[in-house]
Design an enzyme around this catalytic site. Structure first.
Site, PDB file in Angstrom:
ATOM      1  N   LYS A 246      43.262  42.268  48.296  1.00  0.00           N
ATOM      2  CA  LYS A 246      44.242  41.206  48.599  1.00  0.00           C
ATOM      3  C   LYS A 246      44.835  40.672  47.295  1.00  0.00           C
ATOM      4  O   LYS A 246      44.246  40.813  46.218  1.00  0.00           O
ATOM      5  CB  LYS A 246      43.598  40.051  49.377  1.00  0.00           C
ATOM      6  CG  LYS A 246      42.420  39.339  48.674  1.00  0.00           C
ATOM      7  CD  LYS A 246      42.788  38.147  47.808  1.00  0.00           C
ATOM      8  CE  LYS A 246      41.565  37.500  47.169  1.00  0.00           C
ATOM      9  NZ  LYS A 246      41.833  36.616  46.044  1.00  0.00           N
TER      10      LYS A 246
ATOM     11  N   SER B  93      35.776  42.774  50.372  1.00  0.00           N
ATOM     12  CA  SER B  93      36.413  43.744  51.242  1.00  0.00           C
ATOM     13  C   SER B  93      35.452  44.896  51.563  1.00  0.00           C
ATOM     14  O   SER B  93      35.389  45.371  52.710  1.00  0.00           O
ATOM     15  CB  SER B  93      37.685  44.240  50.553  1.00  0.00           C
ATOM     16  OG  SER B  93      38.105  45.438  51.073  1.00  0.00           O
TER      17      SER B  93
ATOM     18  N   PRO C 239      40.387  47.385  41.338  1.00  0.00           N
ATOM     19  CA  PRO C 239      39.769  46.900  40.100  1.00  0.00           C
ATOM     20  C   PRO C 239      38.611  45.946  40.398  1.00  0.00           C
ATOM     21  O   PRO C 239      38.688  45.150  41.343  1.00  0.00           O
ATOM     22  CB  PRO C 239      40.925  46.177  39.391  1.00  0.00           C
ATOM     23  CG  PRO C 239      42.157  46.801  39.937  1.00  0.00           C
ATOM     24  CD  PRO C 239      41.841  47.173  41.365  1.00  0.00           C
ATOM     25  N   VAL C 240      37.551  46.061  39.604  1.00  0.00           N
ATOM     26  CA  VAL C 240      36.334  45.266  39.829  1.00  0.00           C
ATOM     27  C   VAL C 240      36.427  43.924  39.097  1.00  0.00           C
ATOM     28  O   VAL C 240      36.950  43.856  37.976  1.00  0.00           O
ATOM     29  CB  VAL C 240      35.094  46.053  39.353  1.00  0.00           C
ATOM     30  CG1 VAL C 240      33.835  45.199  39.429  1.00  0.00           C
ATOM     31  CG2 VAL C 240      34.929  47.326  40.184  1.00  0.00           C
ATOM     32  N   ALA C 241      35.906  42.879  39.734  1.00  0.00           N
ATOM     33  CA  ALA C 241      35.917  41.521  39.168  1.00  0.00           C
ATOM     34  C   ALA C 241      37.329  41.157  38.709  1.00  0.00           C
ATOM     35  O   ALA C 241      37.576  40.807  37.567  1.00  0.00           O
ATOM     36  CB  ALA C 241      34.927  41.396  38.011  1.00  0.00           C
TER      37      ALA C 241
ATOM     38  N   MET D 218      40.745  40.251  43.329  1.00  0.00           N
ATOM     39  CA  MET D 218      41.384  40.984  44.426  1.00  0.00           C
ATOM     40  C   MET D 218      40.425  41.196  45.603  1.00  0.00           C
ATOM     41  O   MET D 218      40.695  41.996  46.504  1.00  0.00           O
ATOM     42  CB  MET D 218      41.893  42.334  43.922  1.00  0.00           C
ATOM     43  CG  MET D 218      42.895  42.181  42.789  1.00  0.00           C
ATOM     44  SD  MET D 218      43.489  43.760  42.201  1.00  0.00           S
ATOM     45  CE  MET D 218      44.710  44.098  43.452  1.00  0.00           C
ATOM     46  N   ALA D 219      39.303  40.489  45.586  1.00  0.00           N
ATOM     47  CA  ALA D 219      38.318  40.512  46.676  1.00  0.00           C
ATOM     48  C   ALA D 219      37.739  41.897  46.955  1.00  0.00           C
ATOM     49  O   ALA D 219      37.419  42.219  48.107  1.00  0.00           O
ATOM     50  CB  ALA D 219      38.917  39.915  47.954  1.00  0.00           C
ATOM     51  N   GLY D 220      37.601  42.710  45.929  1.00  0.00           N
ATOM     52  CA  GLY D 220      37.057  44.063  46.098  1.00  0.00           C
ATOM     53  C   GLY D 220      35.687  44.072  46.755  1.00  0.00           C
ATOM     54  O   GLY D 220      35.463  44.791  47.739  1.00  0.00           O
TER      55      GLY D 220
ATOM     56  N   ASP E  92      35.487  34.931  51.277  1.00  0.00           N
ATOM     57  CA  ASP E  92      36.636  35.822  51.484  1.00  0.00           C
ATOM     58  C   ASP E  92      36.373  36.927  52.501  1.00  0.00           C
ATOM     59  O   ASP E  92      37.300  37.634  52.917  1.00  0.00           O
ATOM     60  CB  ASP E  92      37.038  36.502  50.167  1.00  0.00           C
ATOM     61  CG  ASP E  92      37.797  35.567  49.244  1.00  0.00           C
ATOM     62  OD1 ASP E  92      38.196  34.471  49.696  1.00  0.00           O
ATOM     63  OD2 ASP E  92      37.994  35.939  48.066  1.00  0.00           O
TER      64      ASP E  92
HETATM   65  P1  ATP Z   1      37.139  37.629  44.604  1.00  0.00           P
HETATM   66  O1  ATP Z   1      38.622  37.785  44.582  1.00  0.00           O
HETATM   67  O2  ATP Z   1      36.552  37.593  46.001  1.00  0.00           O
HETATM   68  O3  ATP Z   1      36.602  36.569  43.694  1.00  0.00           O
HETATM   69  P2  ATP Z   1      36.824  39.691  42.680  1.00  0.00           P
HETATM   70  O4  ATP Z   1      37.906  40.700  42.898  1.00  0.00           O
HETATM   71  O5  ATP Z   1      37.071  38.663  41.631  1.00  0.00           O
HETATM   72  O6  ATP Z   1      36.519  39.007  44.055  1.00  0.00           O
HETATM   73  P3  ATP Z   1      34.754  41.646  42.881  1.00  0.00           P
HETATM   74  O7  ATP Z   1      35.467  42.906  42.546  1.00  0.00           O
HETATM   75  O8  ATP Z   1      34.404  41.402  44.294  1.00  0.00           O
HETATM   76  O9  ATP Z   1      35.520  40.379  42.287  1.00  0.00           O
HETATM   77  O10 ATP Z   1      33.449  41.617  41.949  1.00  0.00           O
HETATM   78  C1  ATP Z   1      32.785  40.454  41.623  1.00  0.00           C
HETATM   79  C2  ATP Z   1      31.372  40.823  41.150  1.00  0.00           C
HETATM   80  O11 ATP Z   1      30.634  41.313  42.260  1.00  0.00           O
HETATM   81  C3  ATP Z   1      31.353  41.903  40.087  1.00  0.00           C
HETATM   82  O12 ATP Z   1      30.696  41.382  38.973  1.00  0.00           O
HETATM   83  C4  ATP Z   1      30.585  43.060  40.708  1.00  0.00           C
HETATM   84  O13 ATP Z   1      29.644  43.620  39.812  1.00  0.00           O
HETATM   85  C5  ATP Z   1      29.866  42.453  41.910  1.00  0.00           C
HETATM   86  N1  ATP Z   1      29.857  43.360  43.075  1.00  0.00           N
HETATM   87  C6  ATP Z   1      28.860  43.502  43.942  1.00  0.00           C
HETATM   88  N2  ATP Z   1      29.163  44.395  44.891  1.00  0.00           N
HETATM   89  C7  ATP Z   1      30.394  44.836  44.644  1.00  0.00           C
HETATM   90  C8  ATP Z   1      31.247  45.783  45.275  1.00  0.00           C
HETATM   91  N3  ATP Z   1      30.878  46.467  46.359  1.00  0.00           N
HETATM   92  N4  ATP Z   1      32.463  45.965  44.744  1.00  0.00           N
HETATM   93  C9  ATP Z   1      32.855  45.248  43.664  1.00  0.00           C
HETATM   94  N5  ATP Z   1      32.087  44.383  43.018  1.00  0.00           N
HETATM   95  C10 ATP Z   1      30.852  44.163  43.488  1.00  0.00           C
END
Ligand code: ATP
Length: 296
Positions: A11, A105, A95-97, A100-102, A137
């Site tokens: 998202k 999701s 992308p992680v962290a 984008m709610a990866g 989320d």
């Molecule tokens: P939001 O927008 O909900 O705050 P985000 O996009 O900022 O999420 P995520 O990609 O969900 O952040 O990752 C946040 C943390 O969660 C990371 O430090 C990651 O190591 C951990 N994490 C645990 N499980 C997952 C997963 N399946 N995918 C991504 N990150 C994960």
């Protein structure tokens, strides 16, 4: 043994306002969320023992009980007394962290997937309730689309979203942003520029993307952009290439731009790729989690 594969979509936020803080530490928000067609693939395979194991193409996420997909599967197992196990394979594209709610999701995809795989017959509303235990989320990520989210982000009002003709350029700089630190850095009594969500919803309804794009506000951006100058630099590149507007998503560090012509998005992408690896041109999506192909 049965298996199922699901698309787990990311998202962006078209606005974020923070209205206060609850006693339990959660912030009260009012924000517009929009699903985009950038997704991870979550494959769930039944196993012949009762363990939950995780594999991933990404080395940035934990593969143990700290992964949100583990927590989701474990919650379903415990809630419904299920003695079965699964291997979950996460093909990461989001992308992680990133804001984008990866993770949320992915957890949503596991809830939807196990509901089908284990014939639990739970309604979406029941899944949302379970999802909320995993993160604010997660309920949104199940159905996706466009919503105004209030409360701690779990009270969802569906709204008209971005149409497919709007080009969305997403850029995730290689920075670490702590969501906790960003919220802590926000001076709730002194927020100068807040989004007018009613107005933004009206813009979406009328399809006036120019007006929407020039009025998007994320109150968290002031905090994150003070820590990292890259946020404003990326926005500048997008705007110089004719983005209608550009803003940070979530608590960052992802920045997106809205374009009415793909040409501008592609030229900004070219420029941003010289400095950043994770740059994507995407469109909106009306769906959150979706079963990919046949379920067998
Ligand atoms: P939001 O927008 O909900 O705050 P985000 O996009 O900022 O999420 P995520 O990609 O969900 O952040 O990752 C946040 C943390 O969660 C990371 O430090 C990651 O190591 C951990 N994490 C645990 N499980 C997952 C997963 N399946 N995918 C991504 N990150 C994960």
């Amino acid at each position: 043994m049965s298996s199922i594969e699901l698309k787990s979509r990311a998202k962006i936020n078209l606005s974020i306002d923070v209205l206060g803080k609850r006693e339990d530490g959660y912030h009260l928000v009012e924000m517009i969320m929009q699903t985009i067609d950038l997704y991870d693939l979550i494959e769930i395979n039944e196993k012949d023992n009762d363990q939950i194991t995780i594999k991933s193409t990404s080395d940035e996420i934990p593969l143990d009980c700290n992964n949100l997909v583990y927590k989701a599967a474990n919650l379903i197992k415990k809630t419904f007394n299920i003695n079965k196990g699964v291997e979950i394979h996460i093909k990461k594209n989001i992308p992680v962290a990133a804001g984008m709610a990866g993770g949320s999701s992915n957890a949503a995809a596991v809830l939807v997937g196990l509901n089908k795989l284990w014939n639990l017959n739970l309604s979406n509303q029941q899944l949302e309730k379970i999802g909320l235990k995993l993160g604010a989320d997660v309920p949104f990520c199940i159905n996706g689309g466009a919503v105004l989210a209030s409360g701690i982000g779990e009270e969802l009002t569906p709204i008209k979203g971005l149409t497919k003709d709007v080009c969305i350029l997403v850029c995730k700089p290689d920075l670490f942003v702590s969501t906790k630190e960003v919220y802590e850095g926000l001076d709730l009594q002194n927020i100068k520029n807040r989004p007018d969500n009613k107005f933004l919803i009206e813009c979406l309804k009328k399809g006036n993307i120019n007006l929407l794009a020039t009025n998007m506000v994320n109150v968290l951006e002031t905090v994150t952009s003070k820590m990292h100058e890259e946020i404003k630099d990326i926005e500048k590149v997008m705007l110089e290439n004719n983005a209608l507007g550009s803003m940070m998503s979530g608590s960052g560090p992802t920045v997106f731009g809205l374009f009415d012509k793909e040409e501008g998005a592609l030229s900004a992408k070219g420029e941003l790729l010289k400095k950043y690896n994770q740059v994507y041109v995407v469109r909106s999506s009306e769906k959150g989690v979706e079963v990919n192909g046949e379920f067998n």
